[in-house]
Design a protein around this motif. Structure first.
Motif, short mmCIF file in Angstrom:
data_model
loop_
_atom_site.label_atom_id
_atom_site.label_comp_id
_atom_site.label_asym_id
_atom_site.label_seq_id
_atom_site.Cartn_x
_atom_site.Cartn_y
_atom_site.Cartn_z
N UNK A 24 0.79 -1.22 0.00
CA UNK A 24 0.00 0.00 0.00
C UNK A 24 0.82 1.27 0.00
N UNK A 25 1.98 1.26 0.61
CA UNK A 25 2.80 2.47 0.62
C UNK A 25 3.32 2.81 -0.77
N UNK A 32 5.31 7.77 -5.34
CA UNK A 32 4.50 7.37 -4.20
C UNK A 32 3.16 6.79 -4.56
N UNK A 33 2.91 6.52 -5.84
CA UNK A 33 1.62 5.96 -6.23
C UNK A 33 1.49 4.53 -5.74
N UNK A 34 0.26 4.09 -5.56
CA UNK A 34 -0.03 2.72 -5.19
C UNK A 34 -0.01 1.87 -6.45
N UNK A 35 1.08 1.16 -6.69
CA UNK A 35 1.25 0.40 -7.93
C UNK A 35 0.76 -1.02 -7.74
N UNK A 36 -0.23 -1.40 -8.53
CA UNK A 36 -0.78 -2.74 -8.47
C UNK A 36 -0.07 -3.65 -9.46
N UNK A 43 -2.89 10.80 -7.62
CA UNK A 43 -1.88 10.01 -8.32
C UNK A 43 -2.49 9.47 -9.60
N UNK A 100 -1.59 6.90 -13.06
CA UNK A 100 -0.72 5.82 -13.52
C UNK A 100 -1.11 5.42 -14.94
N UNK A 116 -0.84 1.99 -17.44
CA UNK A 116 -0.58 0.56 -17.53
C UNK A 116 -0.62 0.16 -18.99
N UNK A 171 -4.89 9.04 -2.83
CA UNK A 171 -3.92 8.38 -1.95
C UNK A 171 -4.17 8.80 -0.51
#
Lengths: 118, 116
Positions: free
Chosen positions: A96-97, A103-107, B32, B34, B36, B95
């Motif tokens: 989660x950090x 600092x994004x939550x990378x899945x 944030x 992202x 993919x 976040x």
């Protein structure tokens, strides 16, 4: 060595049946997710578990029941399958950090399980 | 209500040229963003991200630009390669703690084809 593995990859079943999809991650992450990709290609979150505790439960029929026996596993059980449940289901995990510099939550996602309900 | 939208279903580009993929969002609480990439029969794989306090983040051939006032971000790939052909998903998150913790909201994806 697969980081997030889900089984089965393909599942074809009849309406009304009950089925399960299993997911395991070996990344040591503390949070796991189930996402559904429907016919319109949107990836929508269904559930999220952090250290075996349910933290996100989107508007999902209660025929869908996630189970997390430990923080490395998150299974999805579906009762009384309907035609509209046909989709690709993706399992994912994250720490989660987050790990990127922003600092994004990378899945990290599994390869998906394609469910077809006839 | 789709909070993240990718209005171009597909994009075709010549090898060596720039690919620009666009994404719009409506939720000003997103902090944030992202990108993919997804190949057929595989899960999405993380490409690059950006915090809302920045307007640009670069990683090799990939650069993400964020325009907060327009609620718009874009992914630039320069130079494009045939191996970049895939579906690209934009995603956003808040976040913070509470029920949004860790949740990514995805767009519907853009199919990029890079021709040799």
């Amino acid at each position: 060595d697969t980081a997030v593995s889900q089984t089965p990859k393909y599942l074809v079943t009849q309406m009304g049946n009950d089925k399960s999809i299993k997911c395991e991650q070996n990344l040591g992450h503390d949070t796991m997710y189930w996402y559904k990709q429907d016919s319109k290609k949107f990836l929508k979150i269904m559930f999220s578990y952090n250290n075996k505790e349910l933290i996100i439960n989107e508007t999902v029929p209660n025929r869908f029941s996630p189970k997390s026996p430990d923080k490395a596993h998150l299974n999805l059980h579906i009762n009384s399958l309907e035609l509209g449940d046909s989709a690709v289901y993706f399992c994912a995990s994250s720490q989660v950090q987050g790990t990127t510099s922003s600092g994004a939550n990378v899945l990290t996602f599994g390869a998906g399980s394609r469910l077809t309900v006839l | 209500d789709q909070q993240v939208k990718q209005n171009s279903p597909s994009l075709s580009v010549q090898e060596g040229r720039i690919s620009i993929l666009n994404c719009d969002y409506t939720n000003s609480m997103f902090d944030y963003f992202l990108w993919y990439k997804k190949y057929p029969a595989e899960g999405p794989t993380f490409l690059i991200s950006i915090s809302s306090i920045k307007d640009k983040n670069e990683d090799g051939r990939f650069t993400v630009f964020l325009n907060k006032s327009a609620k718009h971000l874009s992914l630039h790939i320069v130079p494009s390669q045939p191996g970049d052909s895939a579906v690209y998903f934009c995603a956003a998150s808040v976040h913070a703690g509470g029920t949004s913790y860790g949740k990514l909201t995805f767009g519907q994806g853009t199919i990029l084809t890079v021709h040799p």
